[in-house]
Write an enzyme that holds these catalytic residues in place. Structure first.
Site, PDB file in Angstrom:
ATOM      1  N   GLU A 129       0.821  -1.216   0.000  1.00 37.68           N
ATOM      2  CA  GLU A 129       0.000   0.000   0.000  1.00 37.68           C
ATOM      3  C   GLU A 129       0.853   1.263   0.000  1.00 37.68           C
ATOM      4  OE1 GLU A 129      -3.665  -1.690   2.697  1.00 37.68           O
ATOM      5  OE2 GLU A 129      -1.815  -1.150   3.698  1.00 37.68           O
ATOM      6  N   ASP A 167      -7.832  -4.806   8.686  1.00 43.71           N
ATOM      7  CA  ASP A 167      -7.391  -3.574   8.014  1.00 43.71           C
ATOM      8  C   ASP A 167      -7.220  -3.771   6.517  1.00 43.71           C
ATOM      9  OD1 ASP A 167      -5.172  -5.170   8.108  1.00 43.71           O
ATOM     10  OD2 ASP A 167      -3.813  -3.671   8.941  1.00 43.71           O
TER      11      ASP A 167
HETATM   12  P1  NAD Z   1       2.177 -10.545  13.568  1.00 42.49           P
HETATM   13  O1  NAD Z   1       2.039 -11.504  12.455  1.00 42.49           O
HETATM   14  O2  NAD Z   1       3.515 -10.245  14.116  1.00 42.49           O
HETATM   15  O3  NAD Z   1       1.255 -11.041  14.815  1.00 42.49           O
HETATM   16  C1  NAD Z   1      -0.059 -11.492  14.661  1.00 42.49           C
HETATM   17  C2  NAD Z   1      -0.363 -12.498  15.770  1.00 42.49           C
HETATM   18  O4  NAD Z   1      -1.761 -12.859  15.695  1.00 42.49           O
HETATM   19  C3  NAD Z   1       0.438 -13.797  15.638  1.00 42.49           C
HETATM   20  O5  NAD Z   1       1.178 -14.025  16.822  1.00 42.49           O
HETATM   21  C4  NAD Z   1      -0.665 -14.869  15.426  1.00 42.49           C
HETATM   22  O6  NAD Z   1      -0.343 -16.120  16.019  1.00 42.49           O
HETATM   23  C5  NAD Z   1      -1.858 -14.204  16.115  1.00 42.49           C
HETATM   24  N1  NAD Z   1      -3.164 -14.756  15.712  1.00 42.49           N
HETATM   25  C6  NAD Z   1      -3.600 -15.087  14.461  1.00 42.49           C
HETATM   26  N2  NAD Z   1      -4.862 -15.561  14.533  1.00 42.49           N
HETATM   27  C7  NAD Z   1      -5.226 -15.489  15.844  1.00 42.49           C
HETATM   28  C8  NAD Z   1      -6.414 -15.816  16.555  1.00 42.49           C
HETATM   29  N3  NAD Z   1      -7.464 -16.342  15.944  1.00 42.49           N
HETATM   30  N4  NAD Z   1      -6.447 -15.603  17.911  1.00 42.49           N
HETATM   31  C9  NAD Z   1      -5.380 -15.099  18.559  1.00 42.49           C
HETATM   32  N5  NAD Z   1      -4.217 -14.779  17.944  1.00 42.49           N
HETATM   33  C10 NAD Z   1      -4.147 -14.966  16.597  1.00 42.49           C
HETATM   34  O7  NAD Z   1       1.443  -9.201  13.094  1.00 42.49           O
HETATM   35  P2  NAD Z   1       1.592  -7.714  13.664  1.00 42.49           P
HETATM   36  O8  NAD Z   1       2.688  -6.977  12.981  1.00 42.49           O
HETATM   37  O9  NAD Z   1       1.559  -7.747  15.162  1.00 42.49           O
HETATM   38  O10 NAD Z   1       0.235  -7.104  13.118  1.00 42.49           O
HETATM   39  C11 NAD Z   1      -1.010  -7.537  13.665  1.00 42.49           C
HETATM   40  C12 NAD Z   1      -2.136  -7.028  12.799  1.00 42.49           C
HETATM   41  O11 NAD Z   1      -2.227  -5.607  12.915  1.00 42.49           O
HETATM   42  C13 NAD Z   1      -1.958  -7.320  11.306  1.00 42.49           C
HETATM   43  O12 NAD Z   1      -3.200  -7.791  10.809  1.00 42.49           O
HETATM   44  C14 NAD Z   1      -1.599  -5.978  10.701  1.00 42.49           C
HETATM   45  O13 NAD Z   1      -2.018  -5.881   9.368  1.00 42.49           O
HETATM   46  C15 NAD Z   1      -2.363  -5.053  11.618  1.00 42.49           C
HETATM   47  N6  NAD Z   1      -1.843  -3.686  11.694  1.00 42.49           N
HETATM   48  C16 NAD Z   1      -2.765  -2.693  11.772  1.00 42.49           C
HETATM   49  C17 NAD Z   1      -2.335  -1.375  11.879  1.00 42.49           C
HETATM   50  C18 NAD Z   1      -3.347  -0.300  12.010  1.00 42.49           C
HETATM   51  O14 NAD Z   1      -2.991   0.885  11.951  1.00 42.49           O
HETATM   52  N7  NAD Z   1      -4.599  -0.608  12.217  1.00 42.49           N
HETATM   53  C19 NAD Z   1      -0.961  -1.069  11.900  1.00 42.49           C
HETATM   54  C20 NAD Z   1      -0.038  -2.128  11.853  1.00 42.49           C
HETATM   55  C21 NAD Z   1      -0.504  -3.442  11.767  1.00 42.49           C
END
Ligand code: NAD
Length: 351
Positions: free
Chosen positions: A67, A238
């Site tokens: 993005e 997101d």
């Molecule tokens: P990451 O991959 O490091 O961590 C995600 C975690 O979620 C993993 O540990 C995984 O095991 C866990 N998980 C997956 N399914 C699950 C479930 N059903 N129950 C419990 N845990 C579960 O990712 P990250 O960098 O920490 O990012 C997390 C999310 O936040 C991503 O989807 C990313 O796109 C989003 N994000 C959003 C913003 C925002 O501004 N809104 C900014 C950054 C990241």
């Protein structure tokens, strides 16, 4: 000490590498930086109508998304390049990586190029906490943290530093992620409880943060898990086709968003009718719209991450670099003596 380039020396662009960003964070202190960045973001939310706004430009593939997120306040312009690839961690790569650029609108010249992987985690956490300060129940002390990946410790510490929580209850489907987060958060001034079910994590929590990564409509929270009066900080839904909450929760909640045209495409509300009412956060912050009005209300921040938050983060970093040596000077812009003699400059560089 390096000096930031002055207008007479515009050929050089200060660049903040990952290593220098980490040094900058430690020289300021992470919690202080989260508090100060939350203030910068809030300041820019207060000037929301002034910004150029557009939903981010997304290139989707079966495994993820890339993005571009541009915005401008008329004086400075910023964009971020960011990806989201939930399966990356299986091959040792980050789910989210990013870099970004700040530029001077008057000349179009870049004034800062920065890594934004670490910075995105900090700005996302600072935004969540700034929003929770406005919407969470007063005196909230406990947060359930569902999804214990890369963002989770930043989210926990921002809620401590900005909102004043003292306890975080961790849950992840992958036990190793929960143990990693618990280790990282030990000694940071929070009571850390590791949980084996999401229901257990939500026990007594006034704030529920969902921060999971899965490129599908997931149901991290069921309707019957969510009691009255809580604030939900939903980070992980997101992208089109990527959500975390059961639609019934959305129907019981007052929903607050960053920029509706982007959130309708990417947020939890993609599961609702296009005209389902949502409140824009900047209006709550300015006192033009209601935030939390009762102790039984469920407030939901349907976070997707908006360009203005990255603009604020880059603006903060640029302000904090002055007087430090925490950047390199990138020879990134051609600077011929005669601006129209680009060809001559190239010729003179021969042999
Ligand atoms: P990451 O991959 O490091 O961590 C995600 C975690 O979620 C993993 O540990 C995984 O095991 C866990 N998980 C997956 N399914 C699950 C479930 N059903 N129950 C419990 N845990 C579960 O990712 P990250 O960098 O920490 O990012 C997390 C999310 O936040 C991503 O989807 C990313 O796109 C989003 N994000 C959003 C913003 C925002 O501004 N809104 C900014 C950054 C990241």
């Amino acid at each position: 000490m390096n000096k930031l380039p002055q207008p007479s020396d515009r050929a050089y662009v200060p660049f903040v590498s990952v290593e220098n960003m980490m040094r900058l964070v430690h020289s300021i202190g992470l919690e202080r930086m989260l508090v100060e960045m939350a203030d910068y973001i809030e300041e820019d939310f207060r000037r929301w109508p002034l910004f150029d706004k557009t939903p981010r430009v997304a290139a989707h593939s079966p495994v993820g998304v890339i993005e571009l997120m541009p915005t401008s306040d008329g004086e400075q312009y910023a964009f971020k390049y960011v990806n989201g690839h939930p399966t990356n961690t299986k091959s040792g790569l980050q789910t989210v990586t990013a870099f970004g650029l700040l530029a001077d609108v008057a000349t179009g010249y870049p004034t800062l190029l920065s890594e934004m992987t670490v910075l995105t985690a900090i700005r996302t956490a600072a935004t969540s906490a700034m929003v929770a300060k406005h919407l969470a129940p007063k005196g909230a002390r406990t947060m359930a943290m569902i999804g214990n990946g890369a963002q989770s410790e930043f989210q926990s510490l921002a809620m401590k530093a900005v909102v004043g929580i003292d306890t975080v209850r961790l849950y992840d489907i992958d036990r190793a992620a929960t143990e990693k987060a618990a280790r990282n958060l030990a000694g940071q001034g929070l009571t850390v409880v590791t949980c084996t079910t999401p229901e257990d994590a939500m026990e007594g929590a006034e704030i529920i943060t969902t921060c999971t990564a899965d490129k599908q409509y997931a149901t991290i929270l069921n309707d019957n898990m969510v009691g009255e009066g809580v604030h939900i900080n939903a980070i992980g839904g997101d992208c089109p086709g990527k959500t975390e909450l059961a639609p019934a929760i959305l129907h019981r909640s007052s929903i607050f968003v960053e920029y509706p045209p982007q959130t309708r495409i990417e947020g939890e509300i993609q599961q609702l009718d296009e005209d389902h009412p949502v409140t824009e956060l900047w209006q709550v912050i300015l006192g033009e719209a209601e935030g939390r009005v009762s102790s039984r209300q469920i407030t939901l921040f349907d976070s997707v991450g908006f360009a203005i938050e990255d603009f604020s983060a880059l603006r903060y970093v640029r302000d904090r670099l002055e007087g430090t040596a925490l950047f390199d000077q990138l020879d990134m812009l051609a600077d011929p003596d005669d601006p129209r003699d680009l060809f001559g400059m190239l010729q003179r560089a021969k042999g």
